[in-house]
Every structure is written in C-alpha cells, then in structure tokens.
Motif scaffolding. Structure first.
Motif, short mmCIF file in Angstrom:
data_model
loop_
_atom_site.label_atom_id
_atom_site.label_comp_id
_atom_site.label_asym_id
_atom_site.label_seq_id
_atom_site.Cartn_x
_atom_site.Cartn_y
_atom_site.Cartn_z
N LYS A 53 46.52 14.79 84.97
CA LYS A 53 45.62 15.72 84.31
C LYS A 53 44.21 15.64 84.91
O LYS A 53 43.55 16.66 85.11
CB LYS A 53 45.55 15.43 82.80
CG LYS A 53 46.77 15.83 82.02
CD LYS A 53 46.56 15.51 80.55
CE LYS A 53 47.77 15.88 79.71
NZ LYS A 53 47.58 15.55 78.28
N SER A 55 42.31 18.74 86.81
CA SER A 55 41.02 19.29 86.37
C SER A 55 39.96 19.14 87.45
O SER A 55 39.06 19.97 87.57
CB SER A 55 40.57 18.60 85.09
OG SER A 55 40.38 17.21 85.30
N GLU A 72 52.96 16.80 82.30
CA GLU A 72 51.78 16.02 81.91
C GLU A 72 51.43 16.20 80.44
O GLU A 72 50.67 15.40 79.87
CB GLU A 72 50.58 16.39 82.79
CG GLU A 72 50.04 17.80 82.61
CD GLU A 72 50.73 18.81 83.50
OE1 GLU A 72 50.19 19.92 83.67
OE2 GLU A 72 51.82 18.49 84.03
N ASP A 73 52.01 17.25 79.78
CA ASP A 73 51.70 17.52 78.38
C ASP A 73 52.80 17.09 77.43
O ASP A 73 52.65 17.19 76.21
CB ASP A 73 51.43 19.02 78.19
CG ASP A 73 50.20 19.48 78.95
OD1 ASP A 73 49.23 18.68 79.02
OD2 ASP A 73 50.19 20.60 79.47
#
Length: 850
Positions: free
Chosen positions: A549, A553, A609-610
């Motif tokens: 993550k 970003s 990743e979530d």
C-alpha cells in the motif's frame, strides 16, 4: 427665590458652569472660584472659557486660606502660570511676608506647587501633574487649555520637562531615605538610591549571622547570581554634552559615576579587542559598524567591548560581600578569559578577591544554542549543579519593559537620559519587589510539579538500564560536577563516540532491506504447515500488505509503464500468497471464513492488499471461537514483533538524526542535496512503516490480552499516540526547553540498555546524565525558592526596622519633624504589610521561621 441667583451663596448671579461636575449646575463668579478650577461662563447665548485670574482669583501662600499675614503681603506675582492636570492656568499669587516666612520656592512647594526654578519662579506645576508621562500629558493639557490656536500662548514644555526631571530625582532621594539622613543629598553614596532586591543575598540584611559557617554543600544557597547584558536599542544621538546637560544623580542609582567611567575608558580604549573563538558573535567581532555612526551612546560604545563590561561588572560587585558568585553573560565563554588579568587595570576599590571565592560563568539559556557544542555543555545552567532553574535571562525581561522608552531617551542629552532611565529602572525594580509574593509562589508550585515528573522519568530510565553501567556514569558526572574548571576531566554531557560514517549508513540501510526481504517475502507454503508457521506467515502477510500500500501510494498516478508493471507483478504475487494462506486458514480457524465471506461481493475478489486476514486476535475482537493454543502463539509472535519494530524505529531515528546533521554540515549543491533528501526520505519512510507495524502489533496485543489474562505487558509496550511519539533521542517536543524535556518512552523501555551499538550506548549515557541533571535542577529550584522566600521576609523586616531608625536621625522640630517621622513610619508599615501578606501566601512552603 430668584432662579438666576446662586444657590451656594444666595447672592451672585448664575453665570458659570464647572466642566468637572456631573450635574452641570451653574454658580456665580465668587463660588466658582472658591469651589472649582475648570469652568465656562454663560454669555447669554453660549458658554465661553474664562480664566480664574480674570475672575479675581488670588492664591495666598504661607497661611491657610482666610488667615492674613501679620505683616502686609509682598507685592503679588500677577503673571504666574500653573500647569495643572486639567490645563494651564494663569493665576495671581500672594506670598507671605512674615518674619518666619520661607522662600518663595518653599512656599510654593508647601502649597503642592513645584516651581520651575528656585530663583523668582513664575511657573509651577502641581505635584499631581508631575506623576504623569511628559510629552503626551503636556500636549493633552495644552489642547485642553486652547484647542483652537486662537490665543497665542507661551510654550512651557521645556520648563515642564525640567520640573518633571527634578521631581523624579527628589522622589528617588526621598524613597532612599536621604531626606532622613543628617548628611543629606551630598552624603549619598554610589548605588544607594537603587531599589534593592529582597530575594538576593545581602549580608546584614537578609542572611543568617552564621551564613559563612554553613557546610560546603549548603553554601550554594547563599550564592549571588549576576546577569550581564547590554541593550543596543538604548542608543543616544550625539546631542548636547555632560557640561551642558549634567545628570542630577552622580552614580547614585543604576548608572556608574560618569566621570570616573569615561576616564577609565579613555585610558584603556586603545587596546585591541580580541576576536571570538566561539560562534561569530557580532557584538564582539563587528564592533565598528555604520549603525553606530552619529550616536554618542550605544551602551557599550560600538559593540560589547570587554573594557566597558569589566568596569560595570566590578562596580556592581563593589558592595557585594558573598563567597559564591554565578555570572551569566551571552558571551561569557569569551569574556571570562583573562578577566582577572584585566581586573588589575581597575581602580583598587573595584578589585575583587576572587581567589577566596567560588566564581562560575554561564551563558543564558536562550543564547546558548548559538554557541558551539563545547560551550553548550561547559557554560550551561542546565548541566551545572547548584543553580536551580536559573536561566540568566533576567536582563532581557527588563529590556522588554524599558525598550518603549528608547525612542524618547534617544533624543535626550546625556544627563537627562541617565536620570530618566534611572527613574524607569527603579519603577521596574519596585514592581518586581512587590510582586515577589505571587512570583515566588507560582515558581514554587511549578517546581514541585516538575520535580516530581522528572524524578519519575529518571527512575523509569534507571529501571530500563543496567545498574552497573549507571553506577559508573554517576561516578563520572559527579566527578565532573566537583571539578567543572578542570579541563583534564572529561565533560559527561559531551559524546565520546564519533559519528558513524556515510558508508556505514549505506551498509545499515542495505542490511535493513535484506532483513525485511527475509521477513516473509519468500515464505514457502506447504499443506502440512504447523500452527506457529501459519500465524507467523499471516503476520508477515499483514506487513507485506502495508508495504505494498505504501509503495502504491508513493508511486501515485504519475507512475511510468515500467513502474506499473512492477506493481502489477507484486500485486499478483501477493494475491497468490494470500489465497494460499487462506486455504490453510480453513484448517485452523474455519470461523474466519464466515467473517471473510461478509466482505466479499459478486465473484470478484478484493485487491490483495485490502483483504482482511482475520488472525486470531481479530477473531477475539469479533467474539468468534478460536483455539487457545493459536491465541497463545500469536501473543508470543506479536510480543516479539513489537520488540523488533521498536528496535527498528529507534535505529531508523538514529540514522535520520545523523543524516540530518550530515546534510546540514557537509552537503551543498542542488544535486547533492537532492540525493541526500532522497536518502532521508527512505529512512523516514522506514521509520513511519515501522511505527505503523508497531501500532498493528499493539492493537493485536490489546485484543489478545483479555482472552489470555495478560497484564502488565503495556508498561513496556505502550501505544504510539501520534507522530510526536516517534522522535529522536535528543529531539524535544515543539516549544519544550532542555530543562523541561523528558526522554520519550521508546528510548527508556526495558532492554534498550542491552543494545551493543556503541553509538546507542553513548547516546544513552548522555541522555541519562541530562535526565539526572533535569531532576536535580528542579530539586535545587525548590530549595533555592524556599531560601529566597525566607530572604524576602527577612529583608522586609530589616527594612522596616531601618525606616524606624532613620525616622529620628535628624534634629528637627515641629511640622518638619512630624513630616519626616510620618513618611518613615508609612514606609515601615508598607514593608511589614508586604511581609505579612507574603508569609500568609507562602505558609505551606515555609518550613522554618524567617
């Protein structure tokens, strides 16, 4: 009764109205003269100003109103001007001509009129008007007298300023008791009119009789603190000179005697000023500048020359009989060198027997950071014993009070300037003296609270460190404290270990990256995975999700095609690992599948990743069933994870602090700065990632602890509340000074002292010494404040007795004796009332009678 007849006397016509009365009532001419000073006359259509003189007012001096002289009055003064608080008035004066009559000036003074001159005065000001600010007040009453400019009047401003100056000077002498001394004004000694500080040690006034016989470990309580500073805003233009504008005071208050001072400067001003070897102190190295051109006074005459300050310093100590002296000066590190050698050039009465005294030099706390690192430890109030929480910045507080006067005194002659500043300095000192009750109480409340906080922090740090190590540190710092001037004794507040090299930083970064790759990126999954491997793999997957993550970003929408390809590959690999782990999860925590299915929609899986993994700690939070054995395994792994991530946070912070210092001192040029900034960004990102990992571990431990009945774990592993909790060892919070700083808990947890890194150990040693110093300074502050409270009470009692005694020194009789005794008695009462008030407010802190 006729409505036009005055109701006061029932005789005169109603023609005048007082400007100061609220009712607007009308009076006749005789009553308005007798009862009022400001008035208007009714002309039939409007009110107009009318002078008292024109109405026939005659002020008779020497006798009460209504009584006549035994002899005919002297010829009256028909053109006398009085400056009053409500205007400038022309009046007629009648002087007494009896055989016992005083001079005209004395008669005016007894009528509360201050004459502009003692020789045939024609102008005076009321006592009340002289207690005001000169320029603004005079301009105000001048406009009150005539705001149209239709009536040409003489400008009495210079005469008024002269009267104000003389009035203030007489008040200074009066408050110092010179009017009660048979030797009078001429017997005044240097400094005798200064307002003394009741809290400072003054033998014979507020110290015990045996103060010189106390044990050595208590002598510091009777030390004198002398703070030196110069105010470069108090300049004076090259206007007038001492022969034209002499001062009324001759070194009697806050200025040294001018003639002797200038004579000394003239004798030694030709000697070259030695340059500073510390920071680039402009006050020393830039002594002659354009800013001083056209000025007659810059306090230290074009810079902080040692000759000037030496004379002022030894003049201050001339009447101070103390054995321990603490001197602070913002360039003390340079000024104190060869001080005793330079003292030999001083007049004999100013020389100090320094060999019999303990003299230490400090740099004020606000100025200290501008000095080199060696000075920051050698001349620090924070690190030196027996100084309490003294900061050495007392003169700066006085400058903030006097600076508004600078614009006025800049245009004055030398004598007027000194007299004016003397008056303002005295007012400031008196306000400080009468405010000591609240000031010392506030400081004592704060000192008790801060001492307790820093004592607890120091005890906590000791628990986290090895007792044998701290014993050695204590011996080193105590040895230095006893020998602060011995250069052969190493200063414990200075680091001993050299900073790590840039190559070592790169190596540590590579090692950190390699270790992170080993923490789960290449974990091989097998159908017969043990429970511990299952939990450990899940924890590693959580870390990998957070890392992905963060990478996602940081790349943002502007990622290149190559970067996007790498991200997709990483995401696919993460997807495979999560799915493999999920299949194993069916064997150990099938209940997790129920929770997981609630978050899935359609047939399209979430981004890997979530995906929430639902480790046992998550299941306890959702009240789902889970094996106690699995909970215990995760607990052990999370405890280890928390410890590892704290180490990682500390290591990243140490690297970041070093790189900041290295970048500031050595990096220059755009390219080099860009590369250094990128490296800093990587280290800061690792510290932030480690902090996030620690927060996840702490959340899991908080969830597991109730189910496993674990207590006390959060004493070592506390929560990271915000970014402010992730700070370097020596980095204070915003607005936090060295004396109030507390070491962040991540640096004092149990086991941190076992780190074998010599840089860490050296940093811990310095921080331990500083934590101990903070605790001790606050403890000393409590003792010092207790002593100052007792000194203040003793001084006020001594001063009251002093006023009682001087009341009867002069052989006077009649009204003069009554006046002298009354004033002295009032001054004694003021001191006793202040003492009683202070003693009541300090009662809970006074352990012994004053």
């Amino acid at each position: 009764m006729d409505c036009c007849v005055c109701e006061e006397c029932h005789f005169g016509l109603l023609e005048y109205r007082c400007l100061d009365c609220f009712s607007g009532e009308l009076f006749c001419s005789q009553c308005i003269v007798a009862l009022h000073t400001r008035h208007l006359k009714w002309t039939g259509s409007s009110f107009a100003a009318q002078s008292l003189k024109r109405l026939g007012l005659r002020v008779q001096l020497g006798h009460p109103i209504g009584e006549e002289c035994l002899l005919p009055r002297e010829s009256f003064n028909d053109d006398f001007t009085v400056i009053h608080t409500n205007g400038i008035h022309e009046i007629t004066l009648d002087y007494c001509s009896c055989h016992s009559a005083q001079t005209h000036a004395t008669q005016l003074l007894r009528a509360a009129y201050f004459p502009a001159t003692t020789s045939e005065p024609r102008t005076a000001a009321t006592f009340k008007s002289l207690n005001t600010s000169g320029y603004e007040f005079y301009r105000a009453i001048a406009r009150l007298t005539d705001n149209t400019g239709l009536h040409a009047r003489k400008d009495w401003y210079e005469a008024f300023l002269r009267m104000v100056r003389e009035w203030r000077h007489l008040k200074v002498l009066k408050r110092a008791g010179r009017g009660h001394d048979p030797t009078g004004v001429e017997g005044t000694r240097e400094g005798e009119c200064a307002v003394l500080c009741p809290a400072c040690p003054q033998p014979g006034k507020n110290l015990p009789d045996d103060w010189q016989d106390v044990p050595d470990d208590r002598r510091w309580l009777y030390a004198l603190f002398v703070a030196i500073d110069a105010n470069f805003r108090l300049k004076r233009r090259a206007i007038s000179k001492d022969s034209t504008d002499p001062g009324l005071s001759h070194g009697w208050a806050y200025f040294v005697e001018e003639a002797a001072y200038k004579s000394h400067l003239q004798q030694y001003s030709g000697k070259p000023q030695e340059k500073s070897t510390c920071s680039s102190h402009n006050a020393v190295n830039m002594a002659d500048t354009k800013a001083s051109q056209g000025l007659a006074a810059t306090d230290l005459q074009k810079g902080k020359r040692y000759t000037n300050m030496d004379y002022l310093f030894f003049s201050t100590l001339g009447q101070r009989y103390v054995d321990v002296l603490n001197v602070s000066y913002d360039i003390a590190c340079q000024w104190h060198k060869h001080l005793w050698q330079r003292m030999s050039t001083m007049p004999a009465h100013l020389q100090l027997d320094h060999a019999s005294k303990s003299v230490r030099f400090f740099v004020p706390k606000f100025h200290l950071p501008a000095h080199v690192l060696k000075c920051q430890s050698m001349f620090s109030f924070n690190f030196s014993k027996n100084v309490g929480r003294t900061d050495g910045e007392a003169p700066e507080r006085g400058w903030s009070n006097i600076n508004p006067v600078a614009s006025s005194t800049k245009e004055m002659g030398p004598g007027s300037r000194r007299d004016t500043l003397d008056d303002h300095f005295g007012d400031w000192n008196w306000k400080k003296s009468v405010g000591l009750g609240a000031t010392l109480l506030r400081k004592m409340d704060e000192a008790n609270e801060e001492h307790q906080a820093h004592a607890n922090a120091f005890e906590e740090l000791n628990r986290a460190l090895n007792l044998e190590i701290t014993t050695g540190w204590r011996a080193d710092v105590e040895h230095w404290e006893e020998n602060p001037n011995d250069l052969s004794v190493r200063n414990p507040f200075e680091t001993k270990v050299s900073a790590i090299t840039q190559a070592a930083v790169r190596l540590k970064l590579v090692e950190m990256e390699a270790r992170q790759l080993q923490e789960g990126n290449d974990v091989s999954l097998h159908p017969d995975i043990s429970p511990s491997v299952f939990i450990a793999t899940g924890i590693d997957l959580e870390s990998e999700q957070r890392r992905f993550k963060s990478d996602l970003s940081s790349r943002g929408a502007q990622a290149t095609d190559r970067q996007k390809t790498i991200l997709v590959r990483q995401q696919n690999a993460l997807q495979c690992k999560v799915e493999a782990w999920k299949r194993v999860q069916l064997l150990y925590t099938p209940a997790a599948q129920l929770l997981s299915s609630r978050t899935e929609t359609g047939g399209n899986p979430d981004n890997p990743e979530d995906i929430k993994l639902f480790l046992p700690s998550s299941l306890t939070a959702d009240t789902a069933s889970c094996s106690h054995h699995l909970l215990t395994i995760e607990w052990e792994l999370r405890i280890a994870q928390a410890g590892d991530t704290l180490d990682e946070i500390r290591q990243s912070l140490r690297l970041r602090d070093y790189m900041y210092t290295f970048k500031r001192n050595w990096i220059c040029g755009q390219s080099a700065n860009t590369r250094a900034q990128n490296a800093l960004g990587r280290v800061e990102a690792r510290a932030a990632a480690a902090a996030e990992k620690y927060c996840a571990a702490h959340a899991a431990l908080s969830s597991l602890a109730p189910a496993l009945n674990k207590v006390g774990w959060n004493f070592k592993f506390r929560s990271l509340n915000n970014k402010d909790d992730v700070r370097g060892m020596t980095v204070p919070r915003k607005g936090e000074s060295e004396g109030r700083r507390q070491l962040l808990w991540i640096w004092v947890v149990e086991g941190v002292g076992d780190d074998e890194d010599e840089v860490v150990q050296d940093g811990l040693r310095v921080e331990w010494c500083k934590a101990r110093a903070r605790m001790m300074r606050w403890k000393e502050e409590i003792e010092l404040l207790e002593e100052e409270m007792r000194r203040v009470l003793r001084f006020l009692q001594w001063h009251a007795l002093w006023w009682d005694n001087v009341a009867h020194l002069r052989a006077l009789a009649g009204a003069e004796k009554e006046g002298v005794v009354a004033y002295a008695t009032r001054q004694a009462h003021i001191r006793r009332d202040l003492s009683a008030k202070f003693e009541i407010s300090w009662a809970r802190y006074l352990t012994a009678p004053p």
